[in-house]
Scaffold this motif. Structure first.
Motif, PDB file in Angstrom:
ATOM      1  N   ALA A   5       6.242  -0.762  -8.804  1.00  0.00           N
ATOM      2  CA  ALA A   5       5.871   0.051  -7.644  1.00  0.00           C
ATOM      3  C   ALA A   5       6.818   1.239  -7.456  1.00  0.00           C
ATOM      4  CB  ALA A   5       5.864  -0.818  -6.384  1.00  0.00           C
ATOM      5  N   ARG A   6       8.064   1.070  -7.859  1.00  0.00           N
ATOM      6  CA  ARG A   6       9.032   2.170  -7.730  1.00  0.00           C
ATOM      7  C   ARG A   6       8.591   3.408  -8.518  1.00  0.00           C
ATOM      8  NH1 ARG A   6      12.563  -2.208  -8.093  1.00  0.00           N
ATOM      9  NH2 ARG A   6      14.036  -2.412  -6.357  1.00  0.00           N
ATOM     10  N   ASP A   7       7.788   3.177  -9.558  1.00  0.00           N
ATOM     11  CA  ASP A   7       7.383   4.280 -10.426  1.00  0.00           C
ATOM     12  C   ASP A   7       6.061   4.909  -9.999  1.00  0.00           C
ATOM     13  OD1 ASP A   7       9.639   3.701 -11.938  1.00  0.00           O
ATOM     14  OD2 ASP A   7       8.543   2.305 -13.236  1.00  0.00           O
ATOM     15  N   THR A   8       5.528   4.510  -8.839  1.00  0.00           N
ATOM     16  CA  THR A   8       4.255   5.063  -8.356  1.00  0.00           C
ATOM     17  C   THR A   8       4.459   5.707  -6.991  1.00  0.00           C
ATOM     18  OG1 THR A   8       3.575   3.030  -7.215  1.00  0.00           O
ATOM     19  CG2 THR A   8       2.992   3.223  -9.536  1.00  0.00           C
ATOM     20  N   ASP A   9       3.598   6.666  -6.686  1.00  0.00           N
ATOM     21  CA  ASP A   9       3.654   7.255  -5.348  1.00  0.00           C
ATOM     22  C   ASP A   9       2.500   6.687  -4.508  1.00  0.00           C
ATOM     23  OD1 ASP A   9       1.310   8.639  -6.071  1.00  0.00           O
ATOM     24  OD2 ASP A   9       2.436  10.414  -6.697  1.00  0.00           O
ATOM     25  N   ASN A  26       0.804  -1.224   0.000  1.00  0.00           N
ATOM     26  CA  ASN A  26       0.000   0.000   0.000  1.00  0.00           C
ATOM     27  C   ASN A  26       0.838   1.276   0.000  1.00  0.00           C
ATOM     28  OD1 ASN A  26       0.831   0.336   2.705  1.00  0.00           O
ATOM     29  ND2 ASN A  26      -1.058  -0.539   3.527  1.00  0.00           N
ATOM     30  N   GLY A  27       2.168   1.126   0.046  1.00  0.00           N
ATOM     31  CA  GLY A  27       3.041   2.285  -0.084  1.00  0.00           C
ATOM     32  C   GLY A  27       3.512   2.883   1.223  1.00  0.00           C
ATOM     33  N   LEU A  28       3.008   2.402   2.364  1.00  0.00           N
ATOM     34  CA  LEU A  28       3.511   2.923   3.633  1.00  0.00           C
ATOM     35  C   LEU A  28       5.017   2.715   3.744  1.00  0.00           C
ATOM     36  CD1 LEU A  28       0.688   1.911   6.137  1.00  0.00           C
ATOM     37  CD2 LEU A  28       1.261   4.196   5.323  1.00  0.00           C
ATOM     38  N   ALA A  29       5.487   1.612   3.202  1.00  0.00           N
ATOM     39  CA  ALA A  29       6.930   1.407   3.042  1.00  0.00           C
ATOM     40  C   ALA A  29       7.231   1.525   1.539  1.00  0.00           C
ATOM     41  CB  ALA A  29       7.331   0.026   3.560  1.00  0.00           C
TER      42      ALA A  29
END
Length: 569
Positions: free
Chosen positions: A75-79, A53-56
């Motif tokens: 995922a590296r390319d998304t915020d 979910n992007g928390l990390a």
């Protein structure tokens, strides 16, 4: 079909740690799948979810290795904002997720950020509120809702964005049995009807399996140990090897000498197909077990006499409640959310004062005692750890009560170290409390009360959010305290805990005391179970399936046999 989530040789290391938390994760999750991620505390499952979910690494700094793709995109390319449009997370601690002053405002939060037109926003909020059945609470403050209602509002807050993936972090931790069952049914319905991919993190395997699961991802030490169907998992020894509780009926079958194999469909008690030979083994095992020995108890330590209490808003929380707790007992208080259990404990501790009746502690009228004086007799561990913690560092929090009682620095240090060791918190003694997970904070609050060694300790959901190993450590410590003379009262939604450890159960419902009996008797009474929103155990159903006419005796003998088996080295 392309996976919606794909991990390839994925690893993650937090910036504050020397070693990675996740190692070589290879996992594909497909659209519409329903996945359970399980494993002991510290196995890495929460980190895996935080990476999803992007928390990390956005909130918890760290570094990826390998590849994580979400809907085909690295995922590296998304915020974190882009992730939130695909993955919606329902946290274990619902209070930490609320941002609005009312339920309607909270559900609408994402729409407001997207600048959705007002009429369309109102329509979408009403639609989603209806999906999760909170449409009658839209003008209520989230904090005024029950645990189950709070969870539904949190779910509505992520559904409103029409995400593809629903991520649930221990959704059953703070819910009563009937509400937990409803939550699993709701998650199943929302996922199935909406075509959502559902990922559940949960320790309570048997409760999650109330509805079908496609796969179980079992983790340990930052690695995926198994990726298999529930049927395959229950036929293996992986759960016992990793310290995860298996369903009670599975344990009973093993004790009876029945081989748990795929052809008996072991994933649900309702689908279990036992041969006549298997049933005979269970009956024979039951008939050769002795009845549990009666408990020898001392004099009354707590007497509640005709207690009635109403809150200032007029809500009648308790009505004419009478019971006693004897010295040396381990007593459970059970019932649905809002039944009056926690209110009763607040009256005992002096946090609230009853309008009628009286409370006696060791024969002394508690009305004449201050809260501090009552604390010499009774220690209370609240359900929400955030409501108890007042110090920055763990060692200061656990030692606070001893400081206030004027103990020497040497006594405080020794007591803090001993208690933290018991609660598996020794490595964190110098940590700030804010760095801990919700479950770890729970253990800190238990430790802060245990260090005081009161005559009686009352714990509100002491094992919520704990894996089976930590659950067992805490409960065995409480048992040890109990055997040494400390009386223990457990407010719990966990029927397994009640069966395994309590000598007696007080059942509350809508402010009334419905029953005062043994746990086995309570959970073998279908009418009482329904009235109090409890849940019959799978042992009850197994007894019926095997032609055993006394499910109460079957349950009691199983629990005694299980206790002996777990205590045998």
């Amino acid at each position: 079909m392309e996976p919606i989530i794909s991990f390839k040789d994925f690893g993650f290391k937090y910036s504050v740690q020397k070693e990675p938390t996740l190692h070589h994760i290879d996992l594909d999750i497909y659209p519409g799948e329903k996945i359970l991620i399980a494993g002991p505390s510290g196995c890495g499952k929460s980190t895996l979810v935080s990476c999803l979910n992007g928390l990390a690494p956005f909130a918890y700094a760290g570094e990826y290795t390998g590849s994580l793709k979400i809907r085909g995109r690295e995922a590296r390319d998304t915020d974190i904002f882009e992730r939130s449009k695909v993955i919606g997370t329902v946290l274990q601690d619902s209070d930490a997720q609320f941002v609005g002053l009312t339920v309607a405002e909270d559900i609408a939060f994402a729409l407001e950020n997207d600048q959705v037109e007002v009429d369309a926003m109102h329509e979408r909020v009403r639609e989603v509120a209806g999906l999760v059945n909170v449409q009658g609470h839209l003008q209520h403050a989230p904090g005024d809702l029950s645990g189950g209602q709070k969870q539904r509002v949190s779910l509505a807050g992520v559904l409103v964005d029409d995400v593809d993936v629903l991520l649930f972090d221990e959704p059953l931790a703070n819910l009563d049995p009937a509400t937990g069952e409803s939550a699993i049914e709701l998650i199943d319905r929302i996922g199935r009807d909406g075509g959502k991919t559902v990922i559940i993190i949960e320790h309570r395997l048997e409760d999650v399996l109330h509805r079908d699961i496609d796969r179980v991802i079992l983790m340990d030490e930052g690695r995926i140990l198994a990726d298999m169907s529930p049927r395959e998992l229950l036929c293996s020894d992986l759960l016992s090897r990793t310290g995860i509780r298996e369903p009670l009926y599975i344990t009973a079958l093993k004790y009876a000498g029945v081989t748990v194999r795929p052809d008996i469909c072991p994933e649900h008690i309702e689908t279990l197909r036992l041969s006549e030979d298997d049933r005979a083994k269970v009956r024979d095992w039951f008939e050769h077990l002795p009845d549990p020995a009666p408990n020898e108890l001392g004099e009354a330590l707590l007497d509640a006499e005709n207690i009635s209490f109403a809150y200032p808003n007029g809500h009648q929380a308790l009505e004419d409640i009478s019971f006693s707790v004897r010295r040396g007992e381990m007593t459970a208080i059970a019932g649905r959310n809002g039944a009056g259990k926690s209110t009763m404990c607040k009256l005992i501790c002096g946090f609230e004062k009853q309008q009628k009746g009286r409370i006696l502690l060791a024969g002394e009228d508690a009305a004449d005692l201050s809260i501090k004086e009552r604390a010499e007799h009774v220690g209370y561990v609240m359900q929400n750890p955030n409501q108890m913690i007042s110090k920055v560092f763990i060692k200061d929090e656990v030692g606070l009560g001893l400081v206030l009682r004027g103990r020497s620095a040497e006594e405080i240090d020794a007591a803090v170290e001993e208690t933290l060791k018991t609660c598996s918190l020794s490595p964190f003694i110098d940590w700030p409390v804010s760095a801990l997970s919700y479950g770890q904070k729970k253990r800190v609050t238990i430790a802060s009360i245990l260090s005081l060694r009161p005559d009686m300790i009352m714990l509100d959901e002491p094992t919520a959010g704990q894996d089976f190993r930590r659950y067992t450590e805490i409960m065995e410590f409480l048992e040890e305290l109990n055997r040494s003379g400390v009386t223990v009262v457990l407010i719990t939604h966990d029927m397994h805990l009640m069966l395994e450890y309590a000598h007696r159960t007080l059942v509350f419902s809508e402010g009334h005391l419905l029953a005062d009996d043994t746990p086995a008797a309570v959970l073998s009474d279908p009418a009482l179970i329904e009235a109090a929103s409890l849940k019959k155990t799978s042992l009850y159903d197994l007894a019926g399936l095997c032609g055993i006419g006394d499910p109460k005796a079957f349950t009691a003998r199983f629990i005694e046999s299980d206790r002996k088996a777990r205590r045998t080295p």
